[in-house]
Design a protein around this motif. Structure first.
Motif, PDB file in Angstrom:
ATOM      1  N   LEU A   5       5.475   4.890  25.120  1.00 48.32           N
ATOM      2  CA  LEU A   5       4.601   4.051  26.042  1.00 48.32           C
ATOM      3  C   LEU A   5       3.808   4.289  26.636  1.00 48.32           C
ATOM      4  O   LEU A   5       2.466   4.446  26.197  1.00 48.32           O
ATOM      5  N   LYS A   6       3.189   3.106  27.345  1.00 45.60           N
ATOM      6  CA  LYS A   6       2.154   1.986  26.917  1.00 45.60           C
ATOM      7  C   LYS A   6       1.551   2.376  28.613  1.00 45.60           C
ATOM      8  O   LYS A   6       2.001   1.396  29.517  1.00 45.60           O
ATOM      9  N   VAL A   7       0.247   2.872  29.139  1.00 44.33           N
ATOM     10  CA  VAL A   7       0.422   2.802  30.466  1.00 44.33           C
ATOM     11  C   VAL A   7      -0.808   2.406  30.689  1.00 44.33           C
ATOM     12  O   VAL A   7      -2.270   2.711  30.054  1.00 44.33           O
ATOM     13  N   TYR A 235      17.259  -2.977  25.097  1.00 42.59           N
ATOM     14  CA  TYR A 235      18.479  -2.476  25.888  1.00 42.59           C
ATOM     15  C   TYR A 235      18.214  -1.640  27.780  1.00 42.59           C
ATOM     16  O   TYR A 235      19.106  -1.590  28.028  1.00 42.59           O
ATOM     17  N   GLY A 236      16.819  -1.113  27.396  1.00 39.27           N
ATOM     18  CA  GLY A 236      16.118  -0.760  28.695  1.00 39.27           C
ATOM     19  C   GLY A 236      15.422  -0.987  29.822  1.00 39.27           C
ATOM     20  O   GLY A 236      14.455  -0.996  28.427  1.00 39.27           O
ATOM     21  N   HIS A 237      14.887  -0.811  30.939  1.00 41.62           N
ATOM     22  CA  HIS A 237      13.461  -1.046  31.323  1.00 41.62           C
ATOM     23  C   HIS A 237      13.522  -0.305  32.019  1.00 41.62           C
ATOM     24  O   HIS A 237      14.012   0.097  33.632  1.00 41.62           O
ATOM     25  N   LEU A 238      12.122   0.543  32.514  1.00 42.41           N
ATOM     26  CA  LEU A 238      11.791   1.921  32.805  1.00 42.41           C
ATOM     27  C   LEU A 238      10.957   1.262  33.382  1.00 42.41           C
ATOM     28  O   LEU A 238       9.957   1.390  32.779  1.00 42.41           O
ATOM     29  N   VAL A 239      10.912   1.493  34.828  1.00 44.90           N
ATOM     30  CA  VAL A 239       9.492   2.150  35.336  1.00 44.90           C
ATOM     31  C   VAL A 239       9.594   2.756  36.380  1.00 44.90           C
ATOM     32  O   VAL A 239      10.595   3.840  36.496  1.00 44.90           O
ATOM     33  N   GLY A 244       3.372   9.360  46.318  1.00 42.25           N
ATOM     34  CA  GLY A 244       1.954  10.000  47.293  1.00 42.25           C
ATOM     35  C   GLY A 244       0.951   8.605  47.065  1.00 42.25           C
ATOM     36  O   GLY A 244      -0.097   8.759  48.065  1.00 42.25           O
ATOM     37  N   ASP A 245       0.885   8.484  45.834  1.00 42.58           N
ATOM     38  CA  ASP A 245      -0.320   6.999  45.668  1.00 42.58           C
ATOM     39  C   ASP A 245       0.745   5.447  45.319  1.00 42.58           C
ATOM     40  O   ASP A 245       0.120   4.520  44.895  1.00 42.58           O
ATOM     41  N   LEU A 246       1.877   6.049  44.622  1.00 39.71           N
ATOM     42  CA  LEU A 246       2.728   4.571  43.810  1.00 39.71           C
ATOM     43  C   LEU A 246       2.240   4.337  42.331  1.00 39.71           C
ATOM     44  O   LEU A 246       2.329   2.997  42.632  1.00 39.71           O
ATOM     45  N   ALA A 247       1.594   5.353  42.189  1.00 40.06           N
ATOM     46  CA  ALA A 247       0.791   5.244  40.485  1.00 40.06           C
ATOM     47  C   ALA A 247       1.744   4.514  40.106  1.00 40.06           C
ATOM     48  O   ALA A 247       2.802   4.834  39.994  1.00 40.06           O
ATOM     49  N   TYR A 248       1.328   3.578  38.595  1.00 45.30           N
ATOM     50  CA  TYR A 248       2.355   2.582  38.406  1.00 45.30           C
ATOM     51  C   TYR A 248       2.776   2.416  36.981  1.00 45.30           C
ATOM     52  O   TYR A 248       1.724   2.371  36.771  1.00 45.30           O
ATOM     53  N   LEU A 249       3.606   3.496  36.475  1.00 41.07           N
ATOM     54  CA  LEU A 249       3.129   3.889  34.649  1.00 41.07           C
ATOM     55  C   LEU A 249       4.889   2.221  34.367  1.00 41.07           C
ATOM     56  O   LEU A 249       6.338   3.034  34.838  1.00 41.07           O
ATOM     57  N   HIS A 250       4.492   2.071  33.199  1.00 41.98           N
ATOM     58  CA  HIS A 250       5.399   0.293  32.907  1.00 41.98           C
ATOM     59  C   HIS A 250       5.654   1.617  31.772  1.00 41.98           C
ATOM     60  O   HIS A 250       4.727   1.220  30.296  1.00 41.98           O
ATOM     61  N   VAL A 251       6.927   1.908  31.417  1.00 41.39           N
ATOM     62  CA  VAL A 251       7.544   2.487  30.421  1.00 41.39           C
ATOM     63  C   VAL A 251       8.487   1.224  29.319  1.00 41.39           C
ATOM     64  O   VAL A 251       9.454   0.438  30.237  1.00 41.39           O
ATOM     65  N   HIS A 252       8.127   1.335  27.779  1.00 42.25           N
ATOM     66  CA  HIS A 252       8.685   0.533  26.900  1.00 42.25           C
ATOM     67  C   HIS A 252       9.669   1.985  26.459  1.00 42.25           C
ATOM     68  O   HIS A 252       9.149   3.066  25.923  1.00 42.25           O
ATOM     69  N   PRO A 253      11.101   1.046  25.800  1.00 43.65           N
ATOM     70  CA  PRO A 253      12.038   2.360  25.218  1.00 43.65           C
ATOM     71  C   PRO A 253      11.532   2.084  23.944  1.00 43.65           C
ATOM     72  O   PRO A 253      10.952   1.483  23.157  1.00 43.65           O
ATOM     73  N   ASP A 254      11.677   3.546  23.040  1.00 41.81           N
ATOM     74  CA  ASP A 254      11.885   3.637  21.244  1.00 41.81           C
ATOM     75  C   ASP A 254      12.603   3.231  21.116  1.00 41.81           C
ATOM     76  O   ASP A 254      13.908   3.104  20.915  1.00 41.81           O
TER      77      ASP A 254
END
Length: 331
Positions: A5-7, A235-239, A244-254
């Motif tokens: 994951l890259k935050v 094969y998947g994209h996860l957000v 509380g504040d909608l902090a955004y984590l953009h997650v990439h698959p392994d």
């Protein structure tokens, strides 16, 4: 190739709190209360020499660990919405620009996952989720059609990397939708949710401050789906959005398609670090049969298994279809 994951790191303090979005029980469409266009533009294009406006190094030394999406402006770049005041219930023409340190719209980007910019729109109650891919005009204006099913406060996230920049940015701005507002907490889900006949099961837990592995398995008709189709280079994209504040984590698959080690289902694995304890909503996009669908989960990041209780009642999120660049995207 395994990719953790890259935050996106930000350089300013936390902003909006969750409860602020529910301070009014009824939002109106009275344009007399809107800020003037000139005032909005002035905020969006504040001089980069002003650290408070750009969220740059002079504004927040030592805050680089914060997640993305909490600021409208950072490192000299600003997200400027053409109109932040709209009416709920009908599709809206969402237009915006990314303003650079020189005060001009950015017109050159470095593509990531096949797109120059990823656009996410979500209400502050996290009841819905839209992952859109807007089109850019030559003058730097981005444009997309967004659906706002209910009145309330929405958050617009732009995930992008300017050409020549060493790292990407996630900027966020509020979008106000007029209408009758009935606020509600995020829906509870179990470990399995159903969307369009597909069952998606979550394994693993979020943990604050340390990486953990999440796996999402897709089945249909009781059988594993083993022919998932690539979507945005995976094969998947996860957000993940923090309640509380909608902090955004953009997650990439392994892993990624074609790397000789990643199968096209049924499991999609991610390595992720939650920035804090608390509630999160996970939105998994997956593509099968030419259609992109979204499965949503409500989860808790806790310090240990004993206080990481997961709701046990499954829910079936409603599904709605939208055509996006020639492919059906269902939520």
């Amino acid at each position: 190739m395994n990719t953790a994951l890259k935050v996106t790191a930000f350089a300013a303090g936390l902003a909006t709190v969750f409860g602020a979005s529910y301070g009014i029980g009824y939002a109106t469409g009275d344009t007399s209360t809107r800020p003037s266009a000139a005032g909005h533009a002035a905020h969006a294009s504040a001089a980069p020499s002003d650290p408070a406006s750009q969220g740059g190094d002079g504004a927040s030394t030592g805050a680089d660990h914060l997640p993305g999406g909490l600021q409208i402006s950072e490192r000299g770049y600003t997200l400027s919405l053409d109109d932040a005041y709209v009416t709920a219930g009908a599709p809206i023409d969402l237009r915006f620009r990314i303003i650079g340190a020189d005060g001009k719209p950015v017109t050159a980007y470095r593509p990531a996952h096949g797109k120059e910019l990823h656009l996410v729109v979500a209400p502050r109650d996290l009841s819905t989720f839209q992952h859109l891919h807007p089109t850019r005009a030559a003058d730097g204006t981005w444009r997309a059609t967004a659906a706002l099913p209910a009145a309330g406060e929405y958050r617009v996230f732009t995930d992008f990397t300017p050409a020549g920049a060493s790292q990407g940015l996630t900027l966020g701005a509020d979008l106000h939708a007029a209408g009758h507002l009935r606020p509600a907490p995020p829906a509870e889900t179990g470990r399995t949710v159903t969307v369009d006949g597909y069952r998606v099961t979550l394994t693993g837990d979020l943990a604050p401050g340390r990486p953990t592995r999440l796996s999402l398995a897709v089945t249909r008709g009781g059988k594993p789906v083993t022919d998932l189709q690539p979507y945005l280079g995976a094969y998947g994209h996860l957000v993940a959005l923090r309640a509380g504040d909608l902090a955004y984590l953009h997650v990439h698959p392994d892993g990624e398609p074609g790397d000789s080690g990643t199968a096209p289902g049924p499991d999609i694995a991610f390595t992720t670090t939650a920035p804090s304890r608390g509630g999160y909503r996970l939105f998994l996009d997956f593509r099968h049969g030419g259609v992109v669908r979204t499965a949503a989960f409500t989860v808790t990041a806790a310090d240990g298994p004993e206080d990481a209780a997961t709701p046990s009642t499954p829910s079936t999120p409603s599904a709605s279809a939208s055509a996006e660049h020639g492919e059906d995207h269902r939520h």
